[in-house]
Design an enzyme around this catalytic site. Structure first.
Site, PDB file in Angstrom:
ATOM      1  N   TYR A 172      19.917  -2.960 -28.408  1.00 53.40           N
ATOM      2  CA  TYR A 172      18.486  -2.692 -28.230  1.00 53.40           C
ATOM      3  C   TYR A 172      17.689  -3.892 -28.706  1.00 53.40           C
ATOM      4  CZ  TYR A 172      14.064  -0.094 -28.416  1.00 53.40           C
ATOM      5  OH  TYR A 172      12.774   0.324 -28.236  1.00 53.40           O
ATOM      6  N   TYR A 182      12.057   1.537 -35.578  1.00 49.73           N
ATOM      7  CA  TYR A 182      13.519   1.458 -35.445  1.00 49.73           C
ATOM      8  C   TYR A 182      14.062   0.933 -36.770  1.00 49.73           C
ATOM      9  CZ  TYR A 182      17.869   0.914 -32.735  1.00 49.73           C
ATOM     10  OH  TYR A 182      19.145   1.038 -32.230  1.00 49.73           O
TER      11      TYR A 182
END
Ligand code: NAD
Length: 286
Positions: A172, A182
């Site tokens: 990612y 995140y």
């Protein structure tokens, strides 16, 4: 002979692992999956009861067949690694041979060899905490489940992978750009995974002619992503700002994995391939 694939990290029909399995099956590969031990019972019973039948349909109308489902916990390399409390846990005690080394041995015993290895799993217990508030334990757990799990899988499967084989993981963009939300060391874990992709491409390429690549995928509302809590926001952001203003389907990532696993990609190794409607190329949101 058709190719055989082992896909680690399939526990329902919503995630990237399932989509990759489907694209590989559509291209003629035999499919084996590794399912996280605590999720095994529900996944297998749902499969048996036909709950996934609609999502098993391949382009030619046939249903994807999963030749075998292996229980797997990729944070443990061999039985000596497993702490007593996990051994005693009811959900774990009901299955056996689920450490990475044992799964590779079982696959070897059952099928002899594989051609394609897919790592589609990640876990960060403190993912919803900012990095500044992440504990050492949470950070190391994220790295163990999301990065070292790949080193370990490849290490144990390389000996049963046929030369010319291909290995793929999922990463990612939070590894290289700031993606608030995140957290828990997951951005660090993806950075490690991408760096390891290069070193592993060298080592597995020189030694066994195996290619190693990672797909940097755009946001998908999978089970794991929903647990993070910001996935709808990321999907909306991508739709609004990416060069291609369309929904990203898991199948687009699946098809890229099938390409990377095929001879069409025979000179591609050590690469991060973006499958994100082009969002990674933007400098600002517009
Ligand atoms: P998912 O929930 O379908 O897949 C994650 C899987 O990991 C689950 O099946 C879970 O059971 C399994 N898992 C967790 N810990 C494990 C362990 N210790 N051992 C074995 N299995 C374990 O979700 P997904 O989003 O499709 O995730 C697949 C991969 O794609 C992950 O690497 C993820 O980081 C990556 N990815 C996801 C997105 C997204 O937006 N969903 C974006 C980019 C990359």
């Amino acid at each position: 002979r058709g190719k055989r694939a082992f896909i680690a990290g399939v526990a329902d029909d919503n995630g990237y692992g399932w989509a990759i399995a489907k694209s590989l099956a559509a291209a003629g590969a035999e499919i084996l999956v590794g399912t996280w031990v605590p999720a095994l019972n529900i996944f297998e019973s749902s499969l048996r009861r036909g709950k996934f039948d609609e999502s098993r349909v391949l382009p030619d109308g046939s249903l994807m067949n999963i030749a075998k489902v292996y229980p797997l916990d990729a944070v443990f390399d061999n039985p000596e690694d497993v702490p007593e409390d996990v051994k005693a846990n009811k959900r774990y005690a009901g299955s056996s041979n689920w450490t990475v080394q044992e799964v590779a041995e079982s696959v070897k015993k059952d099928f002899g060899s594989i051609d394609i290895l897919v790592h589609s799993l990640a876990n960060g217990p403190e993912v919803s905490k900012p990095l500044l508030e992440t504990s050492r334990k949470g950070y190391l757990a994220a790295i163990s489940a999301s990065s070292y799990s790949y080193v370990s899988l490849l290490k144990h499967f390389v000996p049963i992978m046929n030369p010319g084989g291909s290995s793929i993981s999922l990463t990612y963009i939070a590894s290289e750009r700031i993606i608030p939300g995140y957290g828990g060391g997951m951005s660090s874990a993806k950075a490690a995974l991408e760096s390891d992709t290069q070193v592993l491409a060298f080592e597995a390429g020189r030694k066994h002619k195996i290619r190693v690549n990672t797909i940097s995928a755009g946001p998908l509302g999978s089970r794991a992503a929903k647990a993070i809590g910001f996935i709808e926001k990321m999907i909306d952001y991508s739709f609004a700002n990416a060069p291609l203003q369309k929904e990203l389907s898991a199948g687009e990532v699946g098809n890229t994995a099938a390409f990377l696993a095929s001879p069409l990609a025979s000179a591609i190794t050590g690469a991060v391939i973006y499958v994100d409607n082009g969002l990674n190329a933007m400098g600002v949101g517009v």
